[in-house]
Design an enzyme around this catalytic site. Structure first.
Site, PDB file in Angstrom:
ATOM      1  N   ASP B 321       0.550  -1.158   0.286  1.00 10.42           N
ATOM      2  CA  ASP B 321      -0.096   0.132  -0.491  1.00 10.42           C
ATOM      3  C   ASP B 321       1.521   1.225  -0.054  1.00 10.42           C
ATOM      4  O   ASP B 321       1.352   1.306   0.940  1.00 10.42           O
ATOM      5  CB  ASP B 321      -0.483   0.377   1.356  1.00 10.42           C
ATOM      6  CG  ASP B 321      -2.004   1.087   1.108  1.00 10.42           C
ATOM      7  OD1 ASP B 321      -1.808   2.012  -0.216  1.00 10.42           O
ATOM      8  OD2 ASP B 321      -3.038   0.796   2.085  1.00 10.42           O
ATOM      9  N   HIS B 417      -9.404  -0.418  -7.306  1.00  9.54           N
ATOM     10  CA  HIS B 417      -8.717   0.379  -6.896  1.00  9.54           C
ATOM     11  C   HIS B 417      -7.643   1.360  -7.204  1.00  9.54           C
ATOM     12  O   HIS B 417      -7.840   2.470  -7.047  1.00  9.54           O
ATOM     13  CB  HIS B 417      -8.666  -0.176  -4.962  1.00  9.54           C
ATOM     14  CG  HIS B 417      -7.805   0.980  -4.138  1.00  9.54           C
ATOM     15  ND1 HIS B 417      -9.097   2.379  -3.640  1.00  9.54           N
ATOM     16  CD2 HIS B 417      -6.632   1.502  -3.250  1.00  9.54           C
ATOM     17  CE1 HIS B 417      -8.339   3.155  -2.588  1.00  9.54           C
ATOM     18  NE2 HIS B 417      -6.991   2.761  -3.360  1.00  9.54           N
TER      19      HIS B 417
END
Lengths: 509, 509
Positions: B321, B417
């Site tokens: 991330d 995403h």
């Protein structure tokens, strides 16, 4: 929407579950080649096995076998490990090849033999990337923090005599209403197999969570225990040790029953928070329909390398805490901490085990921090700066309880914590304290919800924690700054051999 | 009883407060001699100054001067520091002597020049003591984890462009009803002086808590910001930046107002939990009667050394991330993250500052973990194992949003995403994410109370977080696994020069 997605996806999990999380990381490095091959061979082998549900026991046995081979020359755990096993920052005894051959390492296998020598480089290589910068250089070997591992199999469970790690989780589970002895045995078998994998840095079969990917074992320990109620629920009341009698009530107690006791207790420790969380989450998921989480708490200790002195830890009162712990090098250590191997009778299954007293002890830090340093040191009986007793010397100098100061007063006050808690004041009563600090934010009045996740280990709580706490309860100057908010007492069985699971002697004996 | 003891002891605090915590640790080591002398000189000098209450401002200035001298040759913070400053595991540029001369180091000063070369030894020396064994050998130098420090003074505050640390605390404070601009200025002055001390590994005057004793700076950063309401309470509404307009409501929001916003925001990060807690506790105490804690949250990231690859962090979904974060090496980085230095108008005081969007984002991990790996990867658009985009390559390969697979479907799904969040999908909208994971136990239904303490940094939230989140809110496949539980938006001023405090240009401008 979420519920729907759950149902929707469940069916597609099976074929993927055992596969992709074990894919080798970033295949560009030439050193990875051997590891990748090993990884692929293992993957093919595992793909041939069933992954889920009732097949978990079988998987557990396979994992047990693998560990047996990999650990053939590794020292046993517990007190032995305390002397010969790897401490933090040291390389494990097992060569990287052994791990590659027998388990799917979470990270590409890298030459670890040169790690200590190249540690100067490691320090840089292990540096975090800047928030805005992805630094992906040639991978450097893990330094000691990541690569250090503790043995799962052995005479004693790990997580007792070894150093407390940076991150800790305590959790208690209650067996589900329908769960019987057989269900409990299957659970302990699942948990043991998973703990053995995780402690060796392997990804357990069917675990696709990925939270601990890239990380080494990070000194992970998983320790299992049984609470008093476990024996009723499993029809094993006849085997319940007398030592599990409820603890007496103490005046500093303000116990929350919801956060106390429980059928099963799990202690997790690791030097990395993601590794510790991953273990906790996986064990919770594997409890499945057999057991439900009763309570759970998080704790911490100093990060390895934060201090140059590998000294006794400090607690959130700022005090060096644990100096007088029994030493593994002391020939009486095992006698204080572990149930004797030649134990006969109903609780013969506890041979090599230990009893854990677990207490959430909130520190009234607003009151404590308002004391002068002099008063704080008087309450404890030690200097704050270095932990030396007020009777003189350094931290490790034996406490002289009979020493007087020039003004005629006792050097160690009558109600000083170290006087009241000392074995000399308690007919030799001894326990091994291995605590984590905790901090769960602040209460409504602004006071920190913080203190100690106190864990005391002893061969017999009636000769360890109970007499000491009884004495502290009456005469300890420290107790007015503490609130015991939860309490648990657990029988922690000895360690198991490869192929066995923790508690097998109880559940199948 | 506790209340009584508070009153009882308060009076005895004064004379002790400035004294004993600065006593040199365990005086046996010959290397300590020089440091002890420096420490004593410093102590004598400080003893001559007033320690408490209204004199704090003066002490702050003195600390500022000392830092100025010590830092004479040190690089400025912020983007500059991101390039030239010390990363994790590297030695700081400042020689040990400089620190000895100008501040009371928390630990005995040891030759650090040879630390990198001797790191093999360090790894062993920094090992934790066994639970039952106090290992007090010759002290070894701190390894990079403990000795690394970040600059307090500079063009930008630390804690923005530098790597997120192992332990994080977020806290918001509200000014007390009676507190005005002057009180706020005094508070920021106290806080700045304390932050400067702690970030350099010094014990602030009057701090006897001892929690961080023995530890190095451990990359501590303390970062201060102002919420929208701060400007009303201090009569500074005319200087409130337009960028502090309330964020729009999003459908994934389930915000708890008690844990949102606040007059003042403090972000603390350190690679050691005790160092981080110590800073939080001290700042809370120094808020005194001027401000009260509104909310506080704890977070974590990987421990340095837990992984051999200094790669982008993983979150609790197991996903890499932060790959697409702007890079400090990019010439546009400063433009994305910091308010321009030539800013004119009412918020000229924000030059060199940044805006922080702080969101507690709970992950619905039970739902997420029930997805197959394939579905998880499709939702994100990246491979879980190594973070490579599904359009091919490695983690850092640019995402190819237009790539199709052989079956004619998009390699990166329409609701993936990384597609919805990409600058290409948002007219170049860019923010720097610097998050911590959090885990506060489990909810009553057994679901983990865990997720991300999301912090996004940008020169203008209306060009960073807002457009991206608006887009995510509508089309992101990930959003059904997330709940935004709290939100805050803060104006984080630029860094200050030695002798100044954070926010001075606002409060005295």
């Amino acid at each position: 929407m979420t519920e729907r997605s759950q149902d929707e996806e469940k069916t597609s999990r099976g074929p993927q579950a055992g596969k992709a999380p074990q894919a080798p990381q970033a295949p560009q490095a030439p050193q990875a080649t051997q590891a990748e091959k090993a990884g692929k061979a293992e993957k093919a082998e595992k793909a041939a096995q069933a992954v889920k549900g009732t097949k978990a026991a079988k998987a557990g046995k396979a994992a047990g076998r693998a560990v047996k081979e990999a650990k053939a020359s590794a020292p046993a755990g517990g007190a032995g490990a305390a002397k010969t096993g790897p401490g933090r920052g040291e390389q494990t005894g097992r060569p990287a090849q052994a791990r590659a051959a027998h388990g799917v390492s979470r990270r590409r296998l890298l030459g670890t033999a040169g790690a200590a020598g190249a540690a100067g480089l490691v320090a840089g290589g292990a540096a975090g990337a800047f928030a805005g910068e992805t630094v992906r250089k040639d991978p450097a070997p893990l330094n000691g923090v990541g690569s250090a591992s503790r043995p799962f199999h052995g005479a004693h469970q790990s997580g007792i005599a070894d150093p407390a790690q940076t991150c800790g989780h305590m959790a208690a589970f209650d067996l589900a209403p329908g769960a019987d002895r057989k269900a409990a045995a299957a659970l302990l078998r699942r948990w043991s197999a998973t703990a053995a994998d995780l402690m060796a840095g392997r990804t357990p079969q069917g675990d696709g969570s990925g939270v601990a990917l890239d990380a080494g074992p990070c000194s992970l320990t998983v320790t299992f225990g049984f609470g008093r109620t476990f024996f009723d629920r499993t029809g094993l009341a006849a085997k319940r040790p007398a030592a599990l009698e409820p603890l007496p009530a103490f005046t500093a107690d303000a116990l929350d029953p919801k956060r106390s006791e429980g059928d099963l207790w799990v202690q997790i420790g690791a030097d990395d928070a993601l590794v510790a969380f991953h273990a906790l989450r996986l064990l919770q998921q594997q409890a499945g329909s057999a057991a439900r989480l009763r309570w759970q708490m998080n704790g911490f200790n100093r990060t390895p390398g934060a201090t140059a002195q590998p000294m006794t830890a400090r607690n959130l009162m700022g005090q060096v805490d644990g100096t007088n712990n029994p030493k593994p090098s002391d020939p009486r250590f095992a006698g204080h901490v572990y149930v004797p191997e030649d134990r006969g009778g109903a609780d013969a299954w506890m041979a090599g085990g230990s009893y854990a007293v677990v207490r959430r002890i909130r520190m009234l830090l607003d009151s404590w921090d308002n004391l002068s340093l002099e008063r704080q040191e008087k309450v404890i009986g030690r200097r704050k700066s270095d932990g030396a007793p007020l009777s003189g010397g350094t931290e490790t100098t034996p406490v002289d309880l009979d020493k007087f100061r020039e003004d005629g007063s006792l050097a160690i006050a009558g109600d000083a914590h170290i006087r009241v808690a000392s074995p000399a004041s308690n007919r030799g009563a001894t326990m091994l304290r291995r605590a984590f600090s905790y901090h769960d934010g602040f209460l409504d009045d602004g006071a920190p919800d913080a203190g100690l996740l106190f864990v005391a280990w002893q061969a017999d709580p009636l000769k360890g924690f109970v007499p000491v706490q009884r004495k502290l309860d009456r005469g300890d100057g420290l107790s007015r700054f503490l609130r015991h908010e939860s309490s648990g007492l657990y029988a922690v069985p000895g360690g198991c051999a490869p192929g066995e699971y923790v508690g097998q002697r109880l559940l199948e004996g």
